[in-house]
Motif scaffolding. Structure first.
Motif, short mmCIF file in Angstrom:
data_model
loop_
_atom_site.label_atom_id
_atom_site.label_comp_id
_atom_site.label_asym_id
_atom_site.label_seq_id
_atom_site.Cartn_x
_atom_site.Cartn_y
_atom_site.Cartn_z
N MET A 1 13.04 -23.11 -50.27
CA MET A 1 14.16 -22.62 -49.48
C MET A 1 15.10 -21.84 -50.41
O MET A 1 15.43 -22.30 -51.49
N ASN A 2 15.51 -20.67 -49.95
CA ASN A 2 16.45 -19.84 -50.69
C ASN A 2 17.84 -20.00 -50.07
O ASN A 2 18.02 -19.77 -48.87
N LYS A 3 18.79 -20.40 -50.89
CA LYS A 3 20.13 -20.71 -50.40
C LYS A 3 21.09 -19.56 -50.68
O LYS A 3 21.14 -19.03 -51.79
N TYR A 4 21.85 -19.23 -49.64
CA TYR A 4 22.85 -18.18 -49.73
C TYR A 4 24.18 -18.77 -49.28
O TYR A 4 24.26 -19.44 -48.25
N LEU A 5 25.22 -18.52 -50.07
CA LEU A 5 26.57 -18.97 -49.73
C LEU A 5 27.41 -17.73 -49.48
O LEU A 5 27.46 -16.82 -50.32
N ILE A 6 28.05 -17.70 -48.32
CA ILE A 6 28.87 -16.55 -47.95
C ILE A 6 30.28 -17.01 -47.66
O ILE A 6 30.48 -17.95 -46.88
N PHE A 7 31.25 -16.37 -48.28
CA PHE A 7 32.66 -16.66 -48.02
C PHE A 7 33.18 -15.74 -46.93
O PHE A 7 33.10 -14.52 -47.05
N ARG A 8 33.71 -16.35 -45.86
CA ARG A 8 34.33 -15.60 -44.78
C ARG A 8 35.54 -16.41 -44.32
O ARG A 8 35.51 -17.08 -43.30
N TYR A 33 18.44 -20.21 -46.22
CA TYR A 33 19.37 -21.21 -45.72
C TYR A 33 20.76 -20.63 -45.96
O TYR A 33 21.14 -20.40 -47.11
N ILE A 34 21.49 -20.37 -44.88
CA ILE A 34 22.79 -19.70 -44.97
C ILE A 34 23.90 -20.71 -44.77
O ILE A 34 23.98 -21.38 -43.74
N LYS A 35 24.77 -20.80 -45.77
CA LYS A 35 25.95 -21.65 -45.71
C LYS A 35 27.15 -20.72 -45.75
O LYS A 35 27.23 -19.83 -46.61
N VAL A 36 28.09 -20.90 -44.82
CA VAL A 36 29.29 -20.05 -44.75
C VAL A 36 30.52 -20.90 -44.98
O VAL A 36 30.68 -21.95 -44.36
#
Length: 143
Positions: A1-8, A33-36
């Motif tokens: 799983m590739n994890k991406y963290l996005i700040f919004r 896997y997108i975490k915001v």
């Protein structure tokens, strides 16, 4: 799983642009896997999007910021994307484990779509016009 963290950590309307970016990442990386990280103003709205795997609330105050950093440091991310251009998000990202850190240029007199395409280029992903249709990935429970 590739994890991406996005700040919004701003408002709801701003997230709609980030939804385009998230949909592009999901299409290009089927193991994503997108975490915001979201503000109180957009937290519940972002949670209603099926393309977002996890939403973390960015609470005000230094103690809450330390707790957030400790929580986010438990994971290593393929990319951390500061898409809100906020100093608080940039500061928090300094302490995170990531292969790639990408800073949005949306406040530097370029269009939001050019900014999204630039971020996707950093990730070696492509943009497709189908990524613009993000509202079909929203849950409308009870409507």
């Amino acid at each position: 799983m590739n994890k991406y963290l996005i700040f919004r950590t701003d408002r709801i309307g701003d997230f709609l642009l980030t939804a385009i970016l998230i949909k592009s990442i999901k299409r290009n990386d089927l193991n994503s896997y997108i975490k915001v990280v979201a503000s109180e103003k957009n937290f519940n709205y972002i949670k209603s999007f099926e393309i977002v795997d996890e939403v973390i609330l960015f609470k005000k105050g230094i103690i809450n910021r330390i707790k957030l950093i400790n929580s986010l440091r438990k994971d290593k991310y393929n990319a951390v994307i500061i898409h809100d251009s906020k100093k608080r998000s940039t500061f928090t990202s300094l302490f995170l484990k990531t292969d790639l850190k990408i800073f949005s240029n949306s406040n530097r007199n370029i269009s939001y779509f050019v900014d999204i395409k630039n971020i996707l280029n950093f990730l070696n992903f492509n943009f497709d016009n189908s990524d613009l249709d993000t509202l079909n990935n929203k849950s409308y429970n009870g409507l």
